[in-house]
Scaffold this motif. Structure first.
Motif, mmCIF file in Angstrom:
data_model
loop_
_atom_site.group_PDB
_atom_site.id
_atom_site.type_symbol
_atom_site.label_atom_id
_atom_site.label_comp_id
_atom_site.label_asym_id
_atom_site.label_seq_id
_atom_site.Cartn_x
_atom_site.Cartn_y
_atom_site.Cartn_z
ATOM 1 N N PHE A 32 -21.280 7.449 -16.695
ATOM 2 C CA PHE A 32 -21.226 7.362 -15.236
ATOM 3 C C PHE A 32 -21.188 8.762 -14.638
ATOM 4 O O PHE A 32 -20.386 9.617 -15.034
ATOM 5 N N THR A 35 -23.290 10.749 -9.007
ATOM 6 C CA THR A 35 -24.397 10.240 -8.191
ATOM 7 C C THR A 35 -24.683 8.764 -8.436
ATOM 8 O O THR A 35 -25.596 8.208 -7.824
ATOM 9 N N ASP A 36 -23.919 8.123 -9.314
ATOM 10 C CA ASP A 36 -24.210 6.750 -9.730
ATOM 11 C C ASP A 36 -23.420 5.710 -8.950
ATOM 12 O O ASP A 36 -22.383 6.004 -8.340
ATOM 13 N N ASP A 38 -22.366 1.400 -9.905
ATOM 14 C CA ASP A 38 -22.494 0.236 -10.773
ATOM 15 C C ASP A 38 -22.654 -0.999 -9.911
ATOM 16 O O ASP A 38 -21.991 -1.146 -8.876
ATOM 17 N N ALA A 84 -23.949 8.517 -3.221
ATOM 18 C CA ALA A 84 -23.242 7.318 -3.682
ATOM 19 C C ALA A 84 -22.209 6.834 -2.675
ATOM 20 O O ALA A 84 -22.053 5.627 -2.454
ATOM 21 N N ALA A 100 -34.678 7.049 -10.987
ATOM 22 C CA ALA A 100 -34.401 8.470 -10.765
ATOM 23 C C ALA A 100 -35.692 9.244 -10.576
ATOM 24 O O ALA A 100 -36.772 8.822 -11.002
ATOM 25 N N THR A 125 -36.404 2.121 -14.134
ATOM 26 C CA THR A 125 -35.112 1.440 -14.142
ATOM 27 C C THR A 125 -34.757 0.945 -15.531
ATOM 28 O O THR A 125 -33.583 0.720 -15.842
ATOM 29 N N TYR A 130 -33.361 9.580 -19.164
ATOM 30 C CA TYR A 130 -32.736 10.507 -18.225
ATOM 31 C C TYR A 130 -32.741 11.924 -18.808
ATOM 32 O O TYR A 130 -32.879 12.111 -20.028
ATOM 33 N N SER A 136 -32.455 4.348 -19.772
ATOM 34 C CA SER A 136 -32.105 3.402 -18.704
ATOM 35 C C SER A 136 -32.221 1.971 -19.205
ATOM 36 O O SER A 136 -33.071 1.649 -20.032
ATOM 37 N N ARG A 145 -26.249 0.134 -14.088
ATOM 38 C CA ARG A 145 -25.795 1.444 -13.586
ATOM 39 C C ARG A 145 -27.013 2.265 -13.209
ATOM 40 O O ARG A 145 -27.917 2.469 -14.035
ATOM 41 N N VAL A 146 -27.055 2.740 -11.964
ATOM 42 C CA VAL A 146 -28.218 3.489 -11.493
ATOM 43 C C VAL A 146 -27.788 4.605 -10.545
ATOM 44 O O VAL A 146 -26.748 4.512 -9.875
ATOM 45 N N PRO A 147 -28.565 5.691 -10.457
ATOM 46 C CA PRO A 147 -28.339 6.677 -9.409
ATOM 47 C C PRO A 147 -28.460 6.026 -8.023
ATOM 48 O O PRO A 147 -29.406 5.283 -7.759
#
Length: 366
Positions: A32, A35-36, A38, A84, A100, A125, A130, A136, A145-147
Motif C-alpha cells: 500500500f 497514493t493508493d 483500497d 487519495a 497507473a 489494472t 508497477y 497489478s 488496490r489501485v492508485p
C-alpha cells in the motif's frame, strides 16, 4: 472500515483459465502506497480483454493473474496523498482498464490529460507491472488496490451494475465518438453489436447523431439494435451488396470487433468524403490489407482509440446519468465467474455480464 492484508480472487494460473479454469484463492496485493486506495468490490464486468489476457492472446501473461477491469465498489482504505485524500471512506467508485501512468510534468500525454496513452508508465489494472516490480491484480475479487488517480466517483443516479461495464466497455466507444465529432449532423456506424458495440449504439443515439447504423455479420441482433436506437441495421454476411447499397453514407465508423476477419474494404466504402474509421477492438492478429485508393479517393482516415482518461470517464458517467442510459446487462454471482467467462467467449452475453459480490452488495444497501 478497512481492508485485509490478503485479498481473495479468481486466479488464472495458465492459458487454460480462459476455458473456465479460474481458481478462487488468496493473493497478496502490491504494498500500500500513499497514493493508493483500497476498494471493496461489489461489481465487476466481464470484458473481452479478460479472455485475451487469460489465454495469453496478446502476448505472454504473467500468471497467476486476477483479471477484471470494470470495477465498482466502496473505498475502505485511503492513502495520505492529495490524490487519495480527495476520497472518503465509503465512497462508491469505479476503476477501468488503467491503474497507473507516470503522471510526470514532462510527459506530454499525462500533462495533457491523455494518461491512457502514456508511453513511460502505463500500467493496466491487471497483468501490469508497477515501477517497483509488483504486478497489478484486478476485480474478480473481494478487494482491489489501485492508485487513487485512476478511481472515479460514481454518480448517485447510476446503479453499480450499470456503471461497472461503462468503466471499460463504455469509455472505449464514448471517447472516440466524442473526440471524432459524433453528434447532431453526423451519421455514425458501429461495427459489432457486442458489449462494446451496444454501448456505441446507445451513446451515439444519446449524443444526437442524425443516423446511427449498427453493422454486424448476421441479422440475429437486428431487433435488439433497433430497440437500442439504431436507425439502420446492416448484416454483412446476409445483405446482398450491402457496401454498394450504403456507399458514402457515414461520416464516422467505430469498429469494436476483435477478429481480424473483417470486410475492411467494404466498411471504408461506407464512408463519405473525409470520413473516419476508428478501430477500438483489438484482434490477436493483423487487420486485413487494404488498397491505397480506398483512402485516397475520398480522403478517408483510419485511426484507433484506447479506453479514455480519468476525466473522460468522469464525463461519460455524468453524461450517462443525465441521459439515463441503461446498458443491456446480465448479472451473476461472483462465484459463477468461470461460467461467465466461458459464456462470454461463446458470444452468449446480451450484452455484458456483470459479476456481483452479493455479500458486499447487501452490506452497501444497509
Amino acid at each position: 472500515m478497512t481492508s485485509p492484508e490478503t485479498f481473495h480472487g479468481w486466479l488464472g494460473h495458465d492459458s487454460s483459465a480462459a476455458q473456465g479454469n479460474l481458481k478462487w484463492a488468496a493473493f497478496t496485493p502490491k504494498p500500500f502506497a500513499a497514493t493508493d486506495i483500497d476498494i471493496k468490490v461489489s461489481h465487476c464486468g466481464i470484458c473481452g480483454t479478460d479472455i485475451h489476457t487469460l489465454r495469453s492472446g496478446w502476448g505472454p501473461t504473467h500468471y497467476p493473474v486476477c483479471v477484471g477491469h470494470e470495477i465498482v465498489g466502496h473505498v475502505v482504505r485511503i492513502g495520505s496523498s492529495p490524490s487519495a485524500s480527495r476520497f472518503r471512506l465509503g465512497d462508491r467508485v469505479g476503476v477501468g482498464a488503467q491503474a497507473a501512468s507516470c503522471l510526470k510534468d514532462d510527459c506530454e500525454e499525462c500533462s495533457g490529460g491523455l494518461e491512457q496513452h502514456c508511453g513511460k508508465g502505463f500500467v493496466g489494472t491487471y497483468n501490469g507491472k508497477y515501477p517497483d516490480g509488483n504486478w497489478s491484480m484486478g476485480g474478480y475479487a473481494d478487494y482491489v488496490r489501485v492508485p487513487a488517480h485512476f478511481a472515479i466517483k460514481i454518480p448517485s443516479a447510476l446503479k453499480s451494475e450499470d456503471a461497472a461495464p461503462m468503466m471499460c466497455g463504455g469509455i472505449t466507444v464514448f471517447s472516440p465518438l466524442k473526440n471524432n465529432g459524433a453528434g447532431p449532423g453526423k451519421r455514425v456506424g458501429i461495427v459489432g453489436l457486442g458489449g462494446l458495440g451496444h454501448f456505441g449504439v446507445l451513446f451515439a443515439k444519446a449524443l444526437g447523431c442524425d443516423k446511427v447504423v449498427a453493422i454486424s455479420r448476421s441479422r440475429n441482433k437486428a431487433k435488439d439494435a433497433e430497440a437500442m436506437g439504431a436507425d439502420i441495421y446492416i448484416a454483412t454476411s446476409e445483405d446482398e451488396k450491402w457496401d454498394r447499397k450504403h456507399s458514402r453514407s457515414l461520416d464516422l465508423i467505430i469498429s469494436t470487433v476483435s477478429s481480424p476477419d473483417m470486410p475492411l474494404s467494404g466498411y471504408l466504402r461506407l464512408l463519405r468524403t473525409n470520413g473516419q474509421f476508428i478501430q477500438v477492438g483489438a484482434p490477436e492478429d493483423n487487420l486485413p490489407a487494404i488498397a491505397a485508393f480506398a483512402l485516397i479517393a475520398k480522403g478517408c482516415k483510419i485511426g484507433g482509440s484506447q479506453i479514455g482518461s480519468p476525466k473522460e470517464i468522469e464525463a461519460m458517467l455524468e453524461f450517462a446519468a443525465e441521459k439515463k442510459i441503461k446498458p443491456w446487462i446480465q448479472t451473476r454471482p461472483m462465484k459463477e465467474a468461470n461460467k461467465g467467462v466461458v459464456e462470454m467467449e461463446d458470444g452468449k452475453a446480451r450484452y455484458r455480464y456483470v459479476l456481483v459480490n452479493e455479500e458486499q452488495e447487501d452490506q452497501a444497501k444497509l
